[in-house]
Write a protein that holds these residues in place. Structure first.
Motif, PDB file in Angstrom:
ATOM      1  N   VAL A 168       0.832  -1.197   0.000  1.00  0.00           N
ATOM      2  CA  VAL A 168       0.000   0.000   0.000  1.00  0.00           C
ATOM      3  C   VAL A 168       0.873   1.256   0.000  1.00  0.00           C
ATOM      4  N   ASN A 169       0.421   2.279  -0.714  1.00  0.00           N
ATOM      5  CA  ASN A 169       1.128   3.562  -0.826  1.00  0.00           C
ATOM      6  C   ASN A 169       2.550   3.392  -1.352  1.00  0.00           C
ATOM      7  N   SER A 170       2.681   2.649  -2.412  1.00  0.00           N
ATOM      8  CA  SER A 170       3.984   2.419  -3.056  1.00  0.00           C
ATOM      9  C   SER A 170       5.013   1.880  -2.069  1.00  0.00           C
ATOM     10  N   PHE A 171       4.613   0.876  -1.329  1.00  0.00           N
ATOM     11  CA  PHE A 171       5.487   0.196  -0.368  1.00  0.00           C
ATOM     12  C   PHE A 171       6.034   1.176   0.677  1.00  0.00           C
ATOM     13  N   ALA A 172       5.159   2.005   1.229  1.00  0.00           N
ATOM     14  CA  ALA A 172       5.582   3.003   2.218  1.00  0.00           C
ATOM     15  C   ALA A 172       6.155   2.359   3.477  1.00  0.00           C
ATOM     16  N   ASN A 173       5.689   1.167   3.842  1.00  0.00           N
ATOM     17  CA  ASN A 173       6.170   0.487   5.050  1.00  0.00           C
ATOM     18  C   ASN A 173       7.375  -0.411   4.800  1.00  0.00           C
ATOM     19  N   PHE A 174       7.905  -0.412   3.594  1.00  0.00           N
ATOM     20  CA  PHE A 174       8.997  -1.319   3.249  1.00  0.00           C
ATOM     21  C   PHE A 174      10.202  -1.071   4.154  1.00  0.00           C
ATOM     22  N   ASP A 175      10.650  -2.132   4.812  1.00  0.00           N
ATOM     23  CA  ASP A 175      11.846  -2.090   5.653  1.00  0.00           C
ATOM     24  C   ASP A 175      12.592  -3.402   5.448  1.00  0.00           C
ATOM     25  N   LYS A 176      13.685  -3.311   4.742  1.00  0.00           N
ATOM     26  CA  LYS A 176      14.444  -4.508   4.371  1.00  0.00           C
ATOM     27  C   LYS A 176      14.905  -5.289   5.600  1.00  0.00           C
ATOM     28  N   GLY A 177      15.326  -4.604   6.632  1.00  0.00           N
ATOM     29  CA  GLY A 177      15.805  -5.282   7.837  1.00  0.00           C
ATOM     30  C   GLY A 177      14.740  -6.146   8.488  1.00  0.00           C
ATOM     31  N   ARG A 178      13.551  -5.615   8.610  1.00  0.00           N
ATOM     32  CA  ARG A 178      12.459  -6.379   9.221  1.00  0.00           C
ATOM     33  C   ARG A 178      12.039  -7.544   8.332  1.00  0.00           C
ATOM     34  N   ASP A 196      16.693  -5.577  -2.662  1.00  0.00           N
ATOM     35  CA  ASP A 196      17.226  -4.294  -3.148  1.00  0.00           C
ATOM     36  C   ASP A 196      16.675  -3.946  -4.525  1.00  0.00           C
ATOM     37  N   THR A 197      16.709  -4.890  -5.437  1.00  0.00           N
ATOM     38  CA  THR A 197      16.214  -4.621  -6.788  1.00  0.00           C
ATOM     39  C   THR A 197      14.689  -4.628  -6.840  1.00  0.00           C
ATOM     40  N   PHE A 198      14.073  -5.437  -5.977  1.00  0.00           N
ATOM     41  CA  PHE A 198      12.612  -5.536  -5.949  1.00  0.00           C
ATOM     42  C   PHE A 198      11.977  -4.191  -5.623  1.00  0.00           C
ATOM     43  N   ILE A 199      12.452  -3.524  -4.595  1.00  0.00           N
ATOM     44  CA  ILE A 199      11.817  -2.268  -4.179  1.00  0.00           C
ATOM     45  C   ILE A 199      12.031  -1.180  -5.229  1.00  0.00           C
ATOM     46  N   ILE A 200      13.180  -1.187  -5.891  1.00  0.00           N
ATOM     47  CA  ILE A 200      13.413  -0.218  -6.973  1.00  0.00           C
ATOM     48  C   ILE A 200      12.445  -0.481  -8.120  1.00  0.00           C
ATOM     49  N   HIS A 201      12.302  -1.746  -8.474  1.00  0.00           N
ATOM     50  CA  HIS A 201      11.402  -2.135  -9.563  1.00  0.00           C
ATOM     51  C   HIS A 201       9.948  -1.797  -9.226  1.00  0.00           C
ATOM     52  N   MET A 202       9.529  -2.033  -8.003  1.00  0.00           N
ATOM     53  CA  MET A 202       8.144  -1.799  -7.610  1.00  0.00           C
ATOM     54  C   MET A 202       7.807  -0.306  -7.582  1.00  0.00           C
ATOM     55  N   ALA A 221       9.231   1.968  -9.406  1.00  0.00           N
ATOM     56  CA  ALA A 221       9.611   2.605 -10.671  1.00  0.00           C
ATOM     57  C   ALA A 221       8.425   3.148 -11.449  1.00  0.00           C
ATOM     58  N   GLY A 222       7.244   2.791 -11.095  1.00  0.00           N
ATOM     59  CA  GLY A 222       6.084   3.354 -11.770  1.00  0.00           C
ATOM     60  C   GLY A 222       5.315   2.385 -12.632  1.00  0.00           C
ATOM     61  N   ASN A 223       5.561   1.090 -12.500  1.00  0.00           N
ATOM     62  CA  ASN A 223       4.791   0.102 -13.233  1.00  0.00           C
ATOM     63  C   ASN A 223       3.334   0.186 -12.769  1.00  0.00           C
ATOM     64  N   PRO A 224       2.384   0.404 -13.677  1.00  0.00           N
ATOM     65  CA  PRO A 224       0.985   0.573 -13.258  1.00  0.00           C
ATOM     66  C   PRO A 224       0.402  -0.652 -12.559  1.00  0.00           C
ATOM     67  N   LYS A 225       0.926  -1.843 -12.831  1.00  0.00           N
ATOM     68  CA  LYS A 225       0.431  -3.060 -12.160  1.00  0.00           C
ATOM     69  C   LYS A 225       0.698  -3.019 -10.650  1.00  0.00           C
ATOM     70  N   PHE A 226       1.767  -2.309 -10.256  1.00  0.00           N
ATOM     71  CA  PHE A 226       2.167  -2.309  -8.846  1.00  0.00           C
ATOM     72  C   PHE A 226       1.860  -0.992  -8.130  1.00  0.00           C
ATOM     73  N   SER A 227       1.209  -0.068  -8.811  1.00  0.00           N
ATOM     74  CA  SER A 227       1.006   1.250  -8.204  1.00  0.00           C
ATOM     75  C   SER A 227      -0.212   1.316  -7.281  1.00  0.00           C
ATOM     76  N   THR A 278      12.046 -14.130 -11.384  1.00  0.00           N
ATOM     77  CA  THR A 278      13.010 -13.056 -11.136  1.00  0.00           C
ATOM     78  C   THR A 278      13.166 -12.795  -9.647  1.00  0.00           C
ATOM     79  N   TYR A 279      12.058 -12.740  -8.956  1.00  0.00           N
ATOM     80  CA  TYR A 279      12.064 -12.485  -7.513  1.00  0.00           C
ATOM     81  C   TYR A 279      11.552 -13.729  -6.788  1.00  0.00           C
ATOM     82  N   SER A 280      12.204 -14.838  -7.002  1.00  0.00           N
ATOM     83  CA  SER A 280      11.716 -16.115  -6.473  1.00  0.00           C
ATOM     84  C   SER A 280      11.680 -16.146  -4.945  1.00  0.00           C
ATOM     85  N   TYR A 281      12.692 -15.581  -4.299  1.00  0.00           N
ATOM     86  CA  TYR A 281      12.719 -15.609  -2.829  1.00  0.00           C
ATOM     87  C   TYR A 281      11.721 -14.618  -2.246  1.00  0.00           C
ATOM     88  N   VAL A 282      11.540 -13.491  -2.893  1.00  0.00           N
ATOM     89  CA  VAL A 282      10.528 -12.536  -2.448  1.00  0.00           C
ATOM     90  C   VAL A 282       9.142 -13.158  -2.605  1.00  0.00           C
TER      91      VAL A 282
END
Length: 179
Positions: free
Chosen positions: A60-70, A95-101, A103-109, A129-133
């Motif tokens: 939600v909100n372009s991954f506003a709560n994203f915290d890699k450590g947690r 690292d690459t997942f959050i940049i990709h998400m 980036a403005g892809n309408p599917k993930f916005s 591509t993001y198998s572990y995620v």
């Protein structure tokens, strides 16, 4: 509400605050402390880490709560699924997942939850591509269902056990003691 608040019954000692401040701040802090203590008593460290990790995967909100450590702590709660090498690879993928998400892809916005994230990953063929995620998202979706299922099973066992205890007669108990 704007009159001076006197903490004791004596009107001589003024605290320098008004009743509205006392109600809004002092009592509010006391209630928050009680609620926080209740949550700490109810949820253990592992449960808290699982819940916080799940919240940080929320899109939600372009991954506003994203915290890699947690999220990494969440992955470490599943040692059968993530070993040392997979944890390291997950770190790189995040690292690459959050940049990709972002980036403005309408599917993930406009995603509204973790289930929407999983559907979008499948629809855009980013599962490999993001198998572990993706695995972590699946585990996050399974966790509430698995927890509820286990709790229902224990609840059923408890009912069966109580019925057996209530139906036991003296003869049955004596027979069990003989063995």
């Amino acid at each position: 509400m704007d009159e001076s608040y006197f903490p004791e019954k004596s009107k001589r000692k003024s605290s320098g605050i008004c009743y509205s401040h006392h109600l809004r701040v002092d009592i509010f802090y006391a209630v928050i402390d009680v609620q926080l203590q209740e949550l700490n008593d109810r949820f253990g460290v592992v449960s808290s880490e699982l819940l916080l990790g799940m919240v940080n995967l929320n899109p939600v909100n372009s991954f506003a709560n994203f915290d890699k450590g947690r999220i990494m702590v969440l992955a470490k709660c599943y040692p059968n699924k993530f070993d040392e090498v997979q944890i390291r690879d997950l770190s790189y993928q995040l690292d690459t997942f959050i940049i990709h998400m972002r980036a403005g892809n309408p599917k993930f916005s406009n995603l509204q939850g973790i289930s929407d994230l999983e559907k979008a990953l499948v629809e855009t063929n980013l599962v490999e591509t993001y198998s572990y995620v993706y695995l972590l998202v699946k585990l996050t979706l399974i966790l509430p269902v698995a927890t509820a299922t286990v709790e229902r099973a224990f609840s059923s066992m408890k009912q069966i056990k109580n019925e057996e205890r209530n139906n036991m007669g003296d003869q049955y108990l004596n027979d069990c003691l003989v063995c």
